[in-house]
Scaffold this motif. Structure first.
Motif, mmCIF file in Angstrom:
data_model
loop_
_atom_site.group_PDB
_atom_site.id
_atom_site.type_symbol
_atom_site.label_atom_id
_atom_site.label_comp_id
_atom_site.label_asym_id
_atom_site.label_seq_id
_atom_site.Cartn_x
_atom_site.Cartn_y
_atom_site.Cartn_z
ATOM 1 N N VAL A 47 0.551 -1.304 0.029
ATOM 2 C CA VAL A 47 0.021 -0.033 0.568
ATOM 3 C C VAL A 47 1.067 0.749 -0.323
ATOM 4 O O VAL A 47 2.209 0.817 0.756
ATOM 5 N N THR A 48 0.489 2.052 -0.741
ATOM 6 C CA THR A 48 0.790 3.593 -1.240
ATOM 7 C C THR A 48 1.039 4.254 -0.133
ATOM 8 O O THR A 48 -0.535 5.048 0.457
ATOM 9 N N GLU A 49 1.541 5.448 0.252
ATOM 10 C CA GLU A 49 0.883 6.146 0.832
ATOM 11 C C GLU A 49 -0.039 7.316 0.012
ATOM 12 O O GLU A 49 -0.997 7.980 0.927
ATOM 13 N N ASP A 50 -0.105 7.504 -1.075
ATOM 14 C CA ASP A 50 -0.419 8.653 -1.783
ATOM 15 C C ASP A 50 -2.908 7.176 -2.068
ATOM 16 O O ASP A 50 -3.356 7.403 -2.899
ATOM 17 N N GLY A 51 -2.429 6.297 -1.550
ATOM 18 C CA GLY A 51 -3.861 5.694 -1.425
ATOM 19 C C GLY A 51 -4.088 4.371 -1.907
ATOM 20 O O GLY A 51 -5.373 3.979 -2.434
ATOM 21 N N GLY A 52 -2.981 3.914 -3.002
ATOM 22 C CA GLY A 52 -3.301 2.544 -3.751
ATOM 23 C C GLY A 52 -2.109 1.996 -3.218
ATOM 24 O O GLY A 52 -1.685 1.513 -2.140
ATOM 25 N N GLU A 53 -2.197 0.919 -4.741
ATOM 26 C CA GLU A 53 -1.216 -0.360 -4.334
ATOM 27 C C GLU A 53 -0.170 -0.481 -5.293
ATOM 28 O O GLU A 53 -0.156 -0.255 -6.057
ATOM 29 N N ILE A 54 0.875 -1.196 -4.794
ATOM 30 C CA ILE A 54 1.886 -1.518 -6.149
ATOM 31 C C ILE A 54 2.808 -2.932 -5.916
ATOM 32 O O ILE A 54 2.333 -3.472 -5.107
ATOM 33 N N GLY A 55 3.094 -3.194 -6.609
ATOM 34 C CA GLY A 55 3.868 -4.126 -6.063
ATOM 35 C C GLY A 55 5.652 -4.106 -5.277
ATOM 36 O O GLY A 55 6.028 -2.555 -4.976
ATOM 37 N N ARG A 56 4.980 -5.731 -5.015
ATOM 38 C CA ARG A 56 6.200 -5.300 -3.749
ATOM 39 C C ARG A 56 7.530 -4.996 -3.561
ATOM 40 O O ARG A 56 8.117 -3.935 -2.943
ATOM 41 N N ALA A 57 8.322 -5.637 -5.000
ATOM 42 C CA ALA A 57 9.223 -4.992 -5.360
ATOM 43 C C ALA A 57 9.441 -3.363 -5.718
ATOM 44 O O ALA A 57 10.703 -2.905 -5.189
ATOM 45 N N GLN A 58 8.888 -2.773 -6.315
ATOM 46 C CA GLN A 58 8.736 -1.721 -6.784
ATOM 47 C C GLN A 58 8.633 -0.537 -5.211
ATOM 48 O O GLN A 58 9.075 0.491 -4.793
ATOM 49 N N ALA A 59 7.961 -1.696 -4.343
ATOM 50 C CA ALA A 59 7.649 -0.528 -2.703
ATOM 51 C C ALA A 59 9.250 -0.571 -1.920
ATOM 52 O O ALA A 59 9.627 0.189 -0.955
ATOM 53 N N LEU A 60 10.129 -2.093 -1.839
ATOM 54 C CA LEU A 60 11.404 -1.847 -1.851
ATOM 55 C C LEU A 60 12.456 -1.286 -2.107
ATOM 56 O O LEU A 60 13.245 -0.686 -1.007
#
Length: 489
Positions: A47-60
């Protein structure tokens, strides 16, 4: 400054880790860096700070850049929920379902939105490091491609091809990619990186030169096997069968590998615990009878995975484990499975209907099209907890009167059985909280180490960045990134 894209000769060649390592190395040099993956296919999301979701790898990779994850870092995310369908996430929000029949056309139509995200990132930093998906050599997928060469050519981003020498055949993989892709695509590739090398790199000097001669691309280095990689969250379920080897810990924590398992990095903090042996149970294998804790993980398709669980006989194992007094923890979809029933009246996961759950918690779930995406903090089992929610559906019933957690913004979450041995929660990432992890381990007699999972991941990123500085020509990669086309005004 510019942009650079890493593509691979195949899946699981180490692109995600190399992008993360490069992001940290460049951030350590004082550059403002952002990760980007045009299209990802994964059920491991953040979950991103702007209230959405992205792949775990991109969060890392965002963590590697020391910036908060943002939906622009992964504008298109496909989450497989059946053999031939995937949930489509665009800019962090659900946009519908893609099937095999409409996949290519729908994907190609998303290029403008992918480029819009890329331009926003590019205008906000010094350098964007882009990760491809799969391989450009999959020429049967080239039409409508937005993940590899379709993006690279549209955005004018130079490409470096990554080959995995550990799996063998790396010379053929790189030279073969050059042979099968179209000349205009090949022109975007400016060099290659050899990844996952074990032993003395001098032994590969002839092979390295052969690739340069036959492909016509320069080499940017040979990256050794990176031991610190095992301390990073894994994105792809393909690595689960080798992600947790027995270490002889006194207390076994067992987790069945469901076909549509999601957010399985929830369990990574358990690898920090010397008293715990994390066992990922593959299909065809019974859940260990001496397990202290059985974890039912998240799932992208709760009803289908619940049926699979029964077909494997894992439901019998879990019920026997419960009769022996063992503990059970259900995370998100796993929490839904622990209840009396799961209802899908609108056919979100398949044909409308209601199925029986394991009946280990006195709760029932009703699936709904609204998706809950939010970060969360509060207390659980009397300890501080931080995590995030990512689910479709609501769960309620008598056992929810004894919640697992009290969250600061939303109140009660989850349910606990009357004897405290069965726990369900919608909270992902909870085991990263060291105090809570210690309290949970105490419930089956283990002593927690108190190690900080986030700090351990951060240290691993620094170790990987240092190795890349030693073994890659990062100065030359920066020079190459400067050749990326200017962003549109």
């Amino acid at each position: 400054m510019g942009a650079l894209m890493l593509q691979g000769t195949g899946s699981d060649v180490g692109k995600s880790v190399l992008v993360a390592g490069l992001c940290r190395a460049l951030a350590n040099r004082g550059l403002s860096v952002r990760p980007f993956k045009p299209q990802n296919m994964s059920n491991n999301a953040a979950v991103t700070e702007d209230g959405g979701e992205i792949g775990r790898a991109q969060a890392l990779q965002a963590i590697a850049c020391r910036v908060p994850p943002h939906t622009d870092m992964n504008p298109v995310l496909l989450k497989p929920q059946a053999d031939r369908t995937s949930q489509l996430i665009v800019h962090g929000k659900v946009r519908g379902t893609l099937g095999s029949g409409n996949f290519r056309a729908a994907r190609g139509a998303l290029l403008d939105e992918v480029l819009a995200s890329y331009r926003r990132l590019r205008s906000a930093c010094d350098l964007v490091v882009v990760e491809g998906a799969g391989s450009p050599a999959e020429i049967n997928l080239r039409a409508g491609d937005i993940a590899n060469m379709g993006f690279a050519r549209a955005a004018g981003v130079p490409v470096v091809l990554v080959g995995d020498i550990d799996r063998g055949g790396v010379i053929a993989a790189i030279v073969g990619t050059r042979a099968v892709i179209a000349p205009d695509d090949a022109a975007m590739i400016r060099g290659f990186i050899i990844n996952k090398f074990r032993g003395d790199p001098a032994l590969f000097e002839d092979g390295y030169r052969a690739i340069q001669d036959r492909a016509g691309w320069r080499g940017y280095g040979v990256v050794p096997w990176l031991a610190a990689t095992v301390r990073l969250p894994s994105e792809d379920a393909v690595v689960l069968d080798r992600s947790a080897r027995p270490r002889g810990g006194r207390h076994i924590v067992a987790c069945p590998i469901l076909p549509r398992i999601s957010n399985f990095d929830d369990l990574d903090p358990l690898k920090l615990e010397p008293e715990v042996e994390l066992v990922m149970v593959p299909p065809g294998t019974p859940i260990p009878g001496d397990a202290a804790l059985v974890v039912l993980p998240g799932s992208k398709a709760t009803i289908a995975d619940l049926a699979f669980l029964g077909a494997q006989g894992w439901d019998i194992d879990i019920l026997a484990h419960r009769r022996r007094g063992g503990m059970i923890l259900g995370l998100c979809g796993g929490y839904q499975m622990l209840g009396r029933s799961v209802a899908d009246p609108l056919g979100i996961e398949g044909p409308p209907g209601t199925v029986e759950g394991l009946g280990l918690l006195d709760v029932a779930t009703r699936l709904s099209p609204a998706k809950m995406l939010r970060t969360a903090s509060g207390t659980a089992l009397g300890a501080p907890v931080h995590g995030y929610e990512m689910h479709m559906g609501e769960t309620d019933g008598p056992d929810a009167a004894q919640p697992f957690a009290l969250l600061d913004e939303t109140g009660a979450d989850g349910a606990i059985s009357a004897d405290g041995r069965v726990i369900g929660t919608y909270l992902h990432g909870l085991l990263a909280s060291p105090d809570l992890r210690g309290v949970l381990l105490q419930r089956f007699g283990a002593i927690g180490s108190g190690r900080d999972h986030a700090a351990d991941v951060d240290a691993a990123l620094d170790e990987i960045a240092l190795e890349l500085e030693r073994h890659l020509d990062i100065d030359a990669l920066l020079t190459l990134a400067m050749t990326a086309e200017p962003i549109a005004p």
